[in-house]
Design a protein around this motif. Structure first.
Motif, PDB file in Angstrom:
ATOM      1  N   HIS A 200      14.828 -35.673  -5.344  1.00  0.00           N
ATOM      2  CA  HIS A 200      13.584 -35.489  -6.105  1.00  0.00           C
ATOM      3  C   HIS A 200      13.850 -34.790  -7.436  1.00  0.00           C
ATOM      4  N   GLU A 339       4.728 -31.584 -11.275  1.00  0.00           N
ATOM      5  CA  GLU A 339       5.709 -31.816 -10.209  1.00  0.00           C
ATOM      6  C   GLU A 339       6.203 -30.485  -9.656  1.00  0.00           C
ATOM      7  N   THR A 357       7.588 -32.303  -1.863  1.00  0.00           N
ATOM      8  CA  THR A 357       7.797 -32.692  -3.251  1.00  0.00           C
ATOM      9  C   THR A 357       6.498 -33.206  -3.874  1.00  0.00           C
TER      10      THR A 357
END
Length: 411
Positions: A200, A339, A357
């Motif tokens: 990620h 994010e 995530t």
């Protein structure tokens, strides 16, 4: 008839997450008639250190004045810089930030040392002269001004592939997509994470077009570039995030310190050499799970503040002495505002094969940051407390080592 005792003087130096928490928690544990609590700090506001990368890229942070945070608690704020400590005379030398007078000595019966840490240049030539740091508000503000003056296309290089470096690089790349952002990591990008976490992180770096120089060491920093064994990398601005170094004042005293300069303490955060001194947060060399030193972080520091405050209160009131065991649950990493990455870890901070995530992780991290600031203003986590009286025996025992008799675990 209760024996009259002299008011016990507690001085807390440093008002970051740990110092402010310890001062507020002590004030809620002890009667104001029996103890005076003075918190020494150079600034009148609480600094959310975990948000300095946000401040550096131009975001506005909510002000958190200590005058509001400690209103009605009895904690006295002394706006001053600590310039020296004499642990044998039990004095702290301070210079007030809002007065023209010179240094003065502040006497204590119990000292809580929470001066924390600053950036670590690692001795690399040119770093102190040319690089920027985000370990504190002053550095973040200087970097903010410098970044605001950059023309589109300017190269910005972040040195350090740990949590601070990753957060700084992603925050900057998201906020300023017109800049050419790169990150230099001594190891592999995210090599401490689980496979899912690493994937990620690399995905986010790719989406933000951050150039990564892995397994690379910086040997010198210049005004317009950094030097590595493989050659020079352009850098109109260099952001240095290769770890932290403790405040040097402790090393100039007779306190016993470790190789890192951190003060060696027992399980209650009491100095091994001076029982009237407690060290917390980054300033303390604390053994955690797996007999490994706790890393310098907010997650490590706050439990040490709880421990020190509760131990001081217990000793002064001649009650059972608790111990709070610090352990890790996760590493919370912001990757810009959209994010995030929550890497779950073992008690001794080793990654496990589980991670959260995306946007949910970004929200999780934001809640953690807000919760940390709330915890400073609410150091007993909103639970009711009883302010106990300091006993004459407890006051006399303040400089006598004791053995913990009860155990609780921190969240």
């Amino acid at each position: 008839m209760r024996q009259t005792i002299q008011q016990h003087r507690v001085v807390v130096i440093g008002a970051g997450y740990t110092g402010a928490t310890a001062a507020g928690r002590l004030a809620r544990r002890l009667r104001g008639q029996d103890v005076s609590i003075t918190l020494v700090n150079a600034e009148p506001d609480f600094v959310e250190r975990v948000r300095m990368h946000q401040l550096a890229v131009g975001q506005t942070l909510r002000p958190r004045p200590f005058s509001e945070m400690f209103a009605g608690t009895g904690v006295k704020l002394r706006l001053a810089r600590v310039t020296g400590i004499d642990v044998d005379r039990r004095t702290v030398t301070v210079t007030d930030t809002e007065a023209a007078e010179g240094p003065s000595d502040l006497e204590y019966d119990t000292l809580v040392y929470a001066l924390g840490s600053a950036w670590n240049t690692q001795g690399v030539p040119g770093t102190a002269e040319h690089a920027h740091e985000i370990a504190g508000r002053d550095g973040a503000l200087r970097l903010r001004d410098r970044l605001a003056a950059l023309a589109p296309g300017s190269p910005v290089t972040v040195v350090g592939g740990g949590l601070t470096g990753v957060e700084a690089a992603t925050e900057l790349a998201e906020t300023r997509p017109d800049l050419d952002v790169s990150l230099i990591a001594r190891g592999g990008l995210g090599d401490w994470l689980s496979p899912k976490g690493t994937r990620h992180l690399r995905k986010v770096f790719g989406n933000l077009r951050i150039t990564t120089h892995e397994h690379t060491t910086v040997t010198a920093v210049h005004a317009d570039r950094v030097t590595t064994p493989e050659g020079d990398i352009p850098a109109a601005v260099t952001i240095w995030t290769t770890g932290f170094a403790v405040h040097p004042i402790a090393g100039a005293t007779t306190l016993t310190t470790g190789d890192t300069g951190q003060i060696t303490v027992d399980a209650t955060m009491r100095s091994l050499s001076h029982p009237d001194v407690y060290a917390i947060g980054d300033a303390a060399l604390v053994t955690g799970p797996g007999d490994q030193p706790l890393r310098m972080s907010c997650a490590s520091g706050v439990p040490t503040a709880w421990q020190a405050a509760d131990a001081i209160a217990a000793r002064l009131t001649d009650t059972k002495l608790p111990t709070i065991s610090a352990r890790y649950f996760n590493q919370c990493i912001s990757l810009g505002r959209k994010e995030g990455l929550i890497q779950y870890v073992t008690a001794d901070d080793r990654s496990v094969n589980a991670a959260l995530t995306g946007r949910l992780a970004a929200l999780y991290k934001e809640l953690v940051c807000k919760g940390a600031a709330w915890g400073v203003a609410n150091p007993t986590m909103g639970l009711p407390t009883r302010r106990r009286r300091v006993t004459a025996e407890g006051a006399r025992a303040g400089a006598t080592p004791a053995t913990p008799t009860a155990t609780t675990e921190a969240a």
